[in-house]
Write a protein that holds these residues in place. Structure first.
Motif, PDB file in Angstrom:
ATOM      1  N   MET A   1       0.829  -1.182   0.000  1.00 36.34           N
ATOM      2  CA  MET A   1       0.000   0.000   0.000  1.00 36.34           C
ATOM      3  C   MET A   1       0.873   1.246   0.000  1.00 36.34           C
ATOM      4  SD  MET A   1      -3.086   0.994   2.459  1.00 36.34           S
ATOM      5  CE  MET A   1      -3.367   2.663   2.850  1.00 36.34           C
ATOM      6  N   ASP A  33      -4.823   3.187   9.809  1.00 37.05           N
ATOM      7  CA  ASP A  33      -6.005   2.477   9.321  1.00 37.05           C
ATOM      8  C   ASP A  33      -6.376   2.851   7.884  1.00 37.05           C
ATOM      9  OD1 ASP A  33      -6.836   5.049   9.878  1.00 37.05           O
ATOM     10  OD2 ASP A  33      -8.767   4.442  10.693  1.00 37.05           O
ATOM     11  N   ASP A  51      -8.486   2.144   2.925  1.00 37.38           N
ATOM     12  CA  ASP A  51      -8.267   1.486   4.209  1.00 37.38           C
ATOM     13  C   ASP A  51      -6.913   0.794   4.229  1.00 37.38           C
ATOM     14  OD1 ASP A  51      -8.523  -0.926   2.819  1.00 37.38           O
ATOM     15  OD2 ASP A  51     -10.572  -1.283   3.492  1.00 37.38           O
ATOM     16  N   ALA A  52      -6.604   0.162   5.332  1.00 33.17           N
ATOM     17  CA  ALA A  52      -5.291  -0.471   5.512  1.00 33.17           C
ATOM     18  C   ALA A  52      -5.089  -1.657   4.573  1.00 33.17           C
ATOM     19  CB  ALA A  52      -5.127  -0.926   6.963  1.00 33.17           C
ATOM     20  N   ASN A  53      -6.163  -2.208   4.005  1.00 41.47           N
ATOM     21  CA  ASN A  53      -6.065  -3.347   3.096  1.00 41.47           C
ATOM     22  C   ASN A  53      -5.871  -2.932   1.646  1.00 41.47           C
ATOM     23  OD1 ASN A  53      -6.481  -5.193   5.202  1.00 41.47           O
ATOM     24  ND2 ASN A  53      -8.676  -4.824   5.097  1.00 41.47           N
ATOM     25  N   GLY A  54      -5.846  -1.630   1.373  1.00 37.00           N
ATOM     26  CA  GLY A  54      -5.660  -1.155   0.007  1.00 37.00           C
ATOM     27  C   GLY A  54      -6.943  -0.903  -0.747  1.00 37.00           C
ATOM     28  N   ASN A  55      -8.098  -1.085  -0.114  1.00 37.72           N
ATOM     29  CA  ASN A  55      -9.372  -0.790  -0.753  1.00 37.72           C
ATOM     30  C   ASN A  55      -9.564   0.720  -0.809  1.00 37.72           C
ATOM     31  OD1 ASN A  55     -10.077  -3.580  -0.896  1.00 37.72           O
ATOM     32  ND2 ASN A  55     -10.578  -3.480   1.269  1.00 37.72           N
ATOM     33  N   ASP A  77     -10.433  -2.464  -5.307  1.00 41.18           N
ATOM     34  CA  ASP A  77     -10.271  -3.462  -4.257  1.00 41.18           C
ATOM     35  C   ASP A  77      -9.521  -4.661  -4.820  1.00 41.18           C
ATOM     36  OD1 ASP A  77     -12.173  -4.801  -5.815  1.00 41.18           O
ATOM     37  OD2 ASP A  77     -13.828  -4.260  -4.495  1.00 41.18           O
ATOM     38  N   GLU A  78      -9.598  -5.797  -4.131  1.00 49.04           N
ATOM     39  CA  GLU A  78      -8.877  -6.977  -4.585  1.00 49.04           C
ATOM     40  C   GLU A  78      -9.388  -7.479  -5.931  1.00 49.04           C
ATOM     41  OE1 GLU A  78     -12.258  -8.258  -1.947  1.00 49.04           O
ATOM     42  OE2 GLU A  78     -10.610  -6.867  -1.689  1.00 49.04           O
TER      43      GLU A  78
END
Length: 115
Positions: A1, A33, A51-55, A77-78
């Protein structure tokens, strides 16, 4: 990220430097976050949150040289990048004869081969 954020910031700096434009507003906040960024120039604007997940979710808008206003909303997103806008091309409708053929195939599956 972090690479994505670094590339995004570098791209924004390159745009501003290339056009010699001074941003009217600029926000770039990175947190544990996620992140939020927002910038506005004379005829364009962009905002995104992640967000922290790259979304990510965001939009960008600009005025064309012809004076038309273009606005694109997107999520990333993913599963990839998903833009939405009235300015994006759409596929033509499926012809009626193709729909009828697909329905026929669905209702008449092939019979299993026997040997």
């Amino acid at each position: 990220m972090f690479k994505f954020l670094l590339i995004t910031v570098a791209a924004l700096v390159a745009i501003v430097a290339a056009d010699e434009l001074v941003a009217q507003t600029y926000l770039n906040e990175v947190r544990a976050d996620g992140f939020e960024n927002n910038w506005q120039l004379d005829h364009s604007r962009q905002a995104a949150k992640g967000d922290a997940n790259g979304n990510m979710i965001g939009f960008y808008e600009y005025d064309t040289p012809e004076g038309e206003h273009v606005k694109v909303y997107y999520t990333a997103d993913e599963n990839g990048y998903h833009p939405q806008s009235e300015w994006l091309p759409t596929p033509p409708p499926i012809p009626a004869h193709v729909l009828r053929a697909m329905e026929y195939i669905r209702t008449h599956p092939p019979k299993p081969e026997t040997k």
